[in-house]
Every structure is written in C-alpha cells, then in structure tokens.
Design an enzyme around this catalytic site. Structure first.
Site, short mmCIF file in Angstrom:
data_model
loop_
_atom_site.label_atom_id
_atom_site.label_comp_id
_atom_site.label_asym_id
_atom_site.label_seq_id
_atom_site.Cartn_x
_atom_site.Cartn_y
_atom_site.Cartn_z
N ILE A 1 4.53 -36.92 9.71
CA ILE A 1 4.07 -36.49 8.39
C ILE A 1 3.72 -37.71 7.55
O ILE A 1 4.51 -38.65 7.42
CB ILE A 1 5.15 -35.64 7.68
CG1 ILE A 1 5.47 -34.40 8.52
CG2 ILE A 1 4.68 -35.23 6.29
CD1 ILE A 1 6.59 -33.55 7.95
N HIS B 1 15.50 -34.77 -1.73
CA HIS B 1 15.67 -34.54 -0.29
C HIS B 1 15.70 -33.05 0.06
O HIS B 1 15.34 -32.67 1.18
CB HIS B 1 16.95 -35.22 0.19
CG HIS B 1 16.81 -36.71 0.29
ND1 HIS B 1 16.22 -37.34 1.35
CD2 HIS B 1 17.14 -37.70 -0.59
CE1 HIS B 1 16.21 -38.65 1.17
NE2 HIS B 1 16.77 -38.90 -0.02
N GLU C 1 10.82 -37.49 10.25
CA GLU C 1 9.62 -36.66 10.05
C GLU C 1 8.69 -36.72 11.25
O GLU C 1 7.52 -36.35 11.16
CB GLU C 1 8.87 -37.10 8.79
CG GLU C 1 8.23 -38.47 8.86
CD GLU C 1 9.15 -39.61 8.44
OE1 GLU C 1 8.64 -40.67 8.07
OE2 GLU C 1 10.39 -39.43 8.50
#
Length: 535
Positions: A274, A286, A316
């Site tokens: 990402i 978060h 990610e």
C-alpha cells in the site's frame, strides 16, 4: 403403446447415427424428420416433444435451399433430444441433486480408502445425500496420488486391506503432508486396544469401529472437518485481515511444486504494498490504518479467483500466489485490482482513497526455493515504487507468454441421445482463462482407444459401461494398464443395477461413477468437481 414409444425413440437414435456418419444433411430430410416427430409424438402422449417439433416446423419451410451439418442439427433439435432423455429415463425435470444445486463445487470433500467396494458404494450414496462430495478409492496404491489431487477435508482409511496395511497409508500421509492438517479417521472391524492405540500413536485423529451407526459417524467426521477449519484459521490466518499469514506460504508453495511436477503448468507470484501507508497512520491513527488493511485484504479476496491465494506478508505488504497462471495473465489480474481499489473511498473525515504498487514474477522452475521468485517480484515492486507508485511492474528478466492448458474431454457412449446431451452439458461448464476444453464424442470404446486425439494432454473420460464391440470396463482396464494412466480421469456411467459392475469399476481405478438414470444437474456437479481437480 409402450412398444410404439420405444420404436419412436429408437427411430430418433437411428436417424442421429445415420446423420453423424454424413458430411452434410439435406434440409428437406431434416424438415421431414421434424414433421414426422410432430405427428407421432403427440399421438404417443409425448406432448412436449410434439409441441417443440411443431414450433420448429413453423420456423422453417420444406423447400429451403440449404444443407445442415450434424452440429447444426443437434443444436436445432437439442430441446427435443433432451426431452427424449428425460422421458426415457423417467426423470422429472424439476428434481435436483440433494446438496449439490447451490454449492458450485465447494461442498466438503471426503476421501474414503477401503478395498470393500460394497462399503464404498454405501458410504458414497449416504454421504452425498447430505451434500458431501465423496471420492471412493478401492486401490490403496492409488490413494497417495488421489490425496494430492483431491485435497480432502477428511480422509477415512480402513486398517485391513488386501496387500496393503491401512497404517502404511496413514504413515505416508503424516510424513509427506506433515505441513498440512487434514484429519484422518481410521476404521476397522478390529476394535482391540492394541489397534486403537497404534492408530492414535501414528497420528490418526479418530478411530471408529466397524460396523458403526451412520449418524454417529457423520457427527464425528463433521467434528473433524470443523477442527480443521478452526485450526486453519488459528494457525494460518492473519488475525487482523483474515487472509493467510506468511506461515502458510511454504505449505502453499509445496502444493505448487507437487502440481508442477505432474502438470508442468505456469505459476506466478505478486507482491503488493500500500502506497504511503505511514501517512494514513500518522494522519488518521492506527485504528483507521487497521481498517484500511482489513478493507484492502477484503478487496483482494473478492477480486481474485477461488484458486488464487492471498497472504499478508507483514505490515502493509501482501502476496498473491496465482496457480496455473502465466506472467501476462497475473499482471492483468493485479492491474485490474489496482484500478478498482484506487476508486474505493474510506469514509473518515472528508474521506480518502489509497493506492498500491505491485511487482509480478513468474515461477518458471518450482524446484527452486520460493524466496527466489519472491525476490524477483520484490525487485519489480521496488521498480514500481521508483516509477511513481500506483502501478504494476513485471520481472524484467522474464519472457511473457500465454500458455493454454488443454484438457481433453471424451464422451464414450453408443447412444446418440446421451452423447448429444452430454456434449451440451460439458460445453457449458465454466473454465478458467488459462484452460481450454477440447471435447470429442465416440460411439464405441474401440474407436476411442484407437484414436490419437487424446495424445499427451490430461483427459477426462465420460465412459458408458455397456457398449457394443468393447465393454466400458474393458476400456477402463486398457486405460489403467498404460504407463500414463494417471493422465486419465474416468467417470463411469452404467445403467446396470449390478453392484458387481460398479465394484469392478472401482477396483479398476474409476475416479467416480454414476448409475443411469441420473439427473443432469447431478452430472454437472460431478464433472465440475473432477475438472476442478484436473485444472
């Protein structure tokens, strides 16, 4: 009346056989045949056939200047041919196969290994009535390969079998497949403490004494399958995103290696990251970052195919393993996912969107460690990030090609009505982008065996048990004698009520069987399961 109805159906068969041998058929001949059916069918009480024949007559005139091929005739008359099948076999068109009609090949799969074919036949019928798919194996030597092919949710193994001890089969499964948790249940008429203890010591998950109460057996097997599902989720599923974690990568790659050794298909891997994910955490916190990760994983699962495997590699970063998929196909899939994910709006504050970058590599030689291909995909990912992010790059060292896997499907039956109906069902079965079905019909076993058409490709054989020239069991026996017998998956069709013939087909290595008359939806479900294993 019954005598004339039988003559009516035999006349249709005779005409179809005659036309199959001709290169073209005159229109006048086709029209006269439809006209004859329209008159005879209604008199015999076959009203649906008569009505459809009259509809076809209204669509044509006798003096049209055209010729027909047999394929065109079968397409034009297909409704009538299908009606003939239903009438002859006494099947109601509204009946459906229990447990199969909405499952799309995803029913629980149970592998039963036992040389007692009567037991296999009984268990197959009873368990499929509750919606499970049962793969019966009468030859223990075939069980090992079937275990890889079928990937069952539970394996049932008899301890005493001719020439093979069930413990040997259990030992092989536990040693070779120790990374996978597939429950094994041992069954035996010997309920001695020694046998029970040995079963558990060797890793069996349960022991059930023969004979047993079927309802209790079902509950205990179902419990094992539920344990498997829970264990998969606990050990191999990422807690946040509910996709596989990196611990499952080696197990998934081991399956790729096994499949490649037998099929030689192309496989690909993609690494996805990402873009600017740290900014999401910094700006929104978060908890929102976790929401983005969960939504990204959900999007990947929904946009990939059922055979593709999604992993959360860490943070990610995600990995997708694409079985039987070329580099070019994998690139197209990932790029499509990239475009659709960029359109998703996360409703926090004024709303925001995320993008991802990805690298794709082809697994050209699965004998090498998985890290080899992961590194190539990772290098392509960094190239994508260095090119401005929100794009997909491929391993620049690879040669892009789009191989097509050919699966031959042979319909071997002396009845032209059955051949026509079968071919229509098979031609409409779903397939993957990389798979092409090549379908051929044969009116006897000799012509099938002598044909060069099935060559070296995987071949699904839909084989009638009773045929002239050569019995279906003889054809099966010939196939299993060959050095390449594993290339053939055989579905036996028989109108015989004798359990001896079904038993013999299992002993000879039939992969599944159906007894005529069968419901067409049931046939479609069985074929779908078998082709899924071949893909």
């Amino acid at each position: 009346m019954e005598k004339y109805t039988k003559y009516f159906f035999n006349n249709i068969r005779k005409k179809l056989d005659e036309w199959e041998a001709a290169s073209t058929i005159a229109h006048e001949e086709v029209y006269r045949f439809i006209h004859s059916m329209a008159g005879s069918a209604s008199i015999l009480g076959l009203h649906k056939i008569g009505e459809r024949a009259r509809e076809l007559m209204d669509q044509h005139t006798e003096k049209e200047e055209r010729t027909w091929t047999i394929a065109e005739v079968k397409e034009e008359l297909f409704d009538i041919i299908e009606y003939c099948y239903h009438y002859e076999e006494g099947i109601s068109e509204v009946e459906v196969f229990p447990g199969k009609q909405s499952r799309a090949g995803e029913e629980p799969v149970v592998l039963i290994i036992d040389d007692d074919t009567t037991f296999l036949m009984y268990m197959k019928e009873e368990l499929e009535n509750i919606g499970w798919y049962v793969v019966p194996i009468a030859n223990p030597e075939k069980a090992v390969m079937s275990y890889y092919d079928v990937r069952p949710d539970c394996a049932i193994i008899d301890i005493y079998m001719n020439g093979t001890n069930g413990f040997e089969v259990l030992d092989f499964f536990k040693k070779k497949l120790k990374q996978q948790f597939i429950p094994t249940v041992m069954v035996s008429v010997d309920n001695s403490k020694e046998i029970r203890m040995k079963s558990y010591q060797m890793g069996a998950d349960d022991f059930i004494r023969k004979p047993f109460e079927l309802d209790e057996f079902i509950v205990r097997v179902k419990r094992q399958m539920e344990r498997k599902k829970q264990m998969d989720e606990l050990v191999l599923i990422d807690e946040l995103t509910h996709v596989y974690n990196r611990k499952y990568l080696n197990q998934a790659y081991a399956q790729v290696q096994s499949d490649w050794a037998r099929n030689g298909d192309s496989y690909s891997v993609a690494v996805l990251d990402i873009d600017h994910f740290k900014k999401v955490n910094d700006q929104y916190g978060h908890l929102v970052g976790d929401m983005v990760l969960k939504q990204f994983a959900t999007h990947l699962k929904s946009e990939t195919r059922i055979q593709d495997i999604v992993f959360r590699f860490g943070g990610e970063e995600f990995v997708i393993l694409f079985p039987t998929t070329s580099l070019k196909e994998a690139y197209t899939f990932v790029d499509t996912i990239r475009k659709s994910f960029a359109q998703y709006v996360f409703r926090e504050g004024e709303g925001f969107s995320c993008t991802f970058s990805a690298g794709v590599a082809e697994i050209s030689n699965p004998t090498k460690p998985f890290d080899t291909w992961l590194e190539l995909a990772d290098n392509a990912l960094y190239e994508a990030k260095n090119s401005g992010r929100n794009n997909v790059k491929i391993d620049c060292k690879a040669n892009i090609h789009t191989p097509q896997k050919i699966i031959k499907i042979a319909i071997v039956d002396d009845d032209p009505i059955i051949r026509t109906v079968m071919k229509d069902i098979v031609s409409k079965l779903p397939s993957e982008h990389h798979v092409q079905y090549d379908i051929q019909s044969f009116n006897d076993g000799v012509s099938f065996l002598q044909s060069d058409w099935h060559g070296e490709s995987p071949c699904l054989v839909i084989l009638d048990g009773v045929m002239p020239k050569m019995d279906g069991l003889e054809v099966l026996e010939n196939l299993r004698k060959g050095d390449d017998s594993d290339r053939y998956k055989v579905l036996m069709l028989t109108s015989r009520k004798s359990e001896r013939d079904i038993s013999r087909s299992l002993q000879l290595g039939a992969d599944d069987y159906m007894t005529k008359p069968f419901k067409l939806l049931e046939l479609e479900a069985r074929l779908g399961q078998m082709l899924k294993r071949m893909r």
